[in-house]
Write a protein that holds these residues in place. Structure first.
Motif, PDB file in Angstrom:
ATOM      1  N   LEU A 177     -15.527   3.226   1.136  1.00 55.52           N
ATOM      2  CA  LEU A 177     -14.416   4.016   0.605  1.00 55.52           C
ATOM      3  C   LEU A 177     -13.524   4.534   1.723  1.00 55.52           C
ATOM      4  CD1 LEU A 177     -13.007   5.544  -1.743  1.00 55.52           C
ATOM      5  CD2 LEU A 177     -14.691   7.365  -1.400  1.00 55.52           C
ATOM      6  N   SER A 178     -12.221   4.430   1.511  1.00 51.30           N
ATOM      7  CA  SER A 178     -11.253   5.056   2.420  1.00 51.30           C
ATOM      8  C   SER A 178     -10.088   5.586   1.597  1.00 51.30           C
ATOM      9  CB  SER A 178     -10.758   4.085   3.487  1.00 51.30           C
ATOM     10  OG  SER A 178      -9.984   3.065   2.902  1.00 51.30           O
ATOM     11  N   ILE A 179      -9.411   6.577   2.161  1.00 52.21           N
ATOM     12  CA  ILE A 179      -8.233   7.151   1.518  1.00 52.21           C
ATOM     13  C   ILE A 179      -7.137   7.263   2.575  1.00 52.21           C
ATOM     14  CG2 ILE A 179      -8.979   9.547   1.901  1.00 52.21           C
ATOM     15  CD1 ILE A 179      -7.710  10.153  -0.930  1.00 52.21           C
ATOM     16  N   THR A 180      -5.906   6.986   2.160  1.00 53.62           N
ATOM     17  CA  THR A 180      -4.782   6.956   3.092  1.00 53.62           C
ATOM     18  C   THR A 180      -3.605   7.746   2.544  1.00 53.62           C
ATOM     19  OG1 THR A 180      -5.403   4.757   3.874  1.00 53.62           O
ATOM     20  CG2 THR A 180      -3.139   5.434   4.292  1.00 53.62           C
ATOM     21  N   THR A 195      -5.440   7.933   7.642  1.00 51.14           N
ATOM     22  CA  THR A 195      -6.510   7.257   6.902  1.00 51.14           C
ATOM     23  C   THR A 195      -7.846   7.815   7.345  1.00 51.14           C
ATOM     24  OG1 THR A 195      -5.258   5.196   6.713  1.00 51.14           O
ATOM     25  CG2 THR A 195      -7.637   5.043   6.426  1.00 51.14           C
ATOM     26  N   ILE A 196      -8.716   8.085   6.374  1.00 53.06           N
ATOM     27  CA  ILE A 196     -10.086   8.487   6.717  1.00 53.06           C
ATOM     28  C   ILE A 196     -11.059   7.642   5.895  1.00 53.06           C
ATOM     29  CG2 ILE A 196      -9.498  10.823   7.437  1.00 53.06           C
ATOM     30  CD1 ILE A 196     -10.576  11.831   4.759  1.00 53.06           C
ATOM     31  N   ALA A 197     -12.177   7.340   6.505  1.00 52.87           N
ATOM     32  CA  ALA A 197     -13.252   6.606   5.834  1.00 52.87           C
ATOM     33  C   ALA A 197     -14.265   7.626   5.326  1.00 52.87           C
ATOM     34  CB  ALA A 197     -13.910   5.636   6.803  1.00 52.87           C
ATOM     35  N   ILE A 198     -14.785   7.367   4.132  1.00 50.69           N
ATOM     36  CA  ILE A 198     -15.775   8.268   3.519  1.00 50.69           C
ATOM     37  C   ILE A 198     -17.098   7.519   3.487  1.00 50.69           C
ATOM     38  CG2 ILE A 198     -16.326   9.673   1.500  1.00 50.69           C
ATOM     39  CD1 ILE A 198     -13.595  10.312   2.926  1.00 50.69           C
ATOM     40  N   GLY A 207       6.671  21.275  -1.571  1.00 51.31           N
ATOM     41  CA  GLY A 207       7.561  20.402  -2.328  1.00 51.31           C
ATOM     42  C   GLY A 207       7.689  18.991  -1.795  1.00 51.31           C
ATOM     43  N   ALA A 208       7.008  18.678  -0.699  1.00 50.13           N
ATOM     44  CA  ALA A 208       7.091  17.331  -0.121  1.00 50.13           C
ATOM     45  C   ALA A 208       6.379  16.334  -1.024  1.00 50.13           C
ATOM     46  CB  ALA A 208       6.472  17.298   1.269  1.00 50.13           C
ATOM     47  N   SER A 209       6.874  15.124  -1.056  1.00 53.51           N
ATOM     48  CA  SER A 209       6.260  14.054  -1.827  1.00 53.51           C
ATOM     49  C   SER A 209       5.483  13.151  -0.870  1.00 53.51           C
ATOM     50  CB  SER A 209       7.339  13.246  -2.549  1.00 53.51           C
ATOM     51  OG  SER A 209       6.752  12.187  -3.271  1.00 53.51           O
ATOM     52  N   VAL A 210       4.236  12.829  -1.242  1.00 52.03           N
ATOM     53  CA  VAL A 210       3.420  11.939  -0.422  1.00 52.03           C
ATOM     54  C   VAL A 210       2.858  10.822  -1.294  1.00 52.03           C
ATOM     55  CG1 VAL A 210       2.784  13.624   1.341  1.00 52.03           C
ATOM     56  CG2 VAL A 210       1.371  13.395  -0.675  1.00 52.03           C
ATOM     57  N   ASP A 211       2.763   9.648  -0.709  1.00 49.45           N
ATOM     58  CA  ASP A 211       2.122   8.507  -1.361  1.00 49.45           C
ATOM     59  C   ASP A 211       0.711   8.400  -0.804  1.00 49.45           C
ATOM     60  OD1 ASP A 211       4.442   7.845  -2.777  1.00 49.45           O
ATOM     61  OD2 ASP A 211       5.189   6.626  -1.120  1.00 49.45           O
ATOM     62  N   VAL A 212      -0.270   8.363  -1.704  1.00 51.90           N
ATOM     63  CA  VAL A 212      -1.676   8.304  -1.312  1.00 51.90           C
ATOM     64  C   VAL A 212      -2.307   7.098  -1.984  1.00 51.90           C
ATOM     65  CG1 VAL A 212      -3.897   9.517  -1.352  1.00 51.90           C
ATOM     66  CG2 VAL A 212      -1.776  10.809  -1.056  1.00 51.90           C
TER      67      VAL A 212
END
Length: 167
Positions: free
Chosen positions: A147-150, A157-160, A60-65
Motif C-alpha cells: 500500500l502507498s498513498i500519494t 508519497t508514503i508507503a504503508i 481552502g487548497a485543493s489537493v489530488d490524492v
C-alpha cells in the motif's frame, strides 16, 4: 568605508533575491508543510478502505490524492473427492488497483478523507483459472499488500507497511 558599501550592497542584493524568490512553500501554491498525519487502512468486505489525514496544505487548497496496493489471490482446482490434486494447477494472481480523488482542505489546512481500493469480484477471481473437467476452481487465499498513498499535488508519497488478509 569602501568595504562597508560593498557589504551593504551585497546584503541588499541578497535581501532582494530572497524577497523575489519567496519561501520554498510558495512553489506549492502557497501551502505550508504538507504531510500525512495518519493513514489507516481497513478491510470493507474484500475492498481496502484507506482513511487519511493530511495537514499543512493551506486553508481552502485543493489537493489530488491517489492510493494503490496489490491484491494477490491464490487459486487451485479441487476434485470431486474434495482433494487438491498434486498437479501444477495451483496459481497465484495479482492486480494493482488505484483510487484517487480531489479534496479541499478545511480552514485549518487539513484534508480528512478516504479512498477505497476495489478488489476483483468473486466471479472475476474464479474466472482467472480454468480447471479440468470434474474439478472446481477454488480460492485458497487473498490479501492486500504494498500500500502507498500519494499527494499528487505536492509530490508526497508514503508507503504503508502491512498485509491485510481477505481470505
Amino acid at each position: 568605508m569602501r568595504i562597508f558599501r560593498i557589504a551593504a550592497l551585497l546584503f541588499a542584493a541578497l535581501l532582494t533575491a530572497f524577497t523575489l524568490a519567496g519561501p520554498a512553500s510558495a512553489a506549492k501554491g502557497g501551502s505550508g508543510n504538507p504531510h500525512f498525519i495518519y493513514v489507516t487502512p481497513s478491510l470493507v468486505g474484500n475492498n481496502l478502505q484507506v482513511d487519511f489525514k493530511e495537514a499543512g496544505v493551506g486553508a481552502g487548497a485543493s489537493v489530488d490524492v491517489s492510493t494503490t496496493a496489490t491484491f494477490t489471490y491464490e487459486l487451485g482446482c479441487i476434485n470431486g473427492g474434495s482433494k487438491h490434486p498434486k498437479a501444477a494447477n495451483k496459481e497465484a494472481f495479482s492486480v494493482t488497483p488505484t483510487a484517487s480523488g480531489s479534496f479541499t482542505a478545511n480552514a485549518g489546512g487539513n484534508v480528512v478523507a478516504s479512498l477505497t481500493l476495489v478488489a476483483p469480484t468473486d466471479e472475476e477471481i474464479l474466472a482467472t483459472l480454468e480447471c479440468p473437467p470434474g474439478q472446481t476452481t477454488t480460492l485458497f487465499s487473498a490479501y492486500w499488500s504494498g500500500l502507498s498513498i500519494t499527494d499528487v499535488t505536492n509530490g508526497i508519497t508514503i508507503a504503508i507497511p502491512g498485509t491485510w488478509s481477505v481470505f
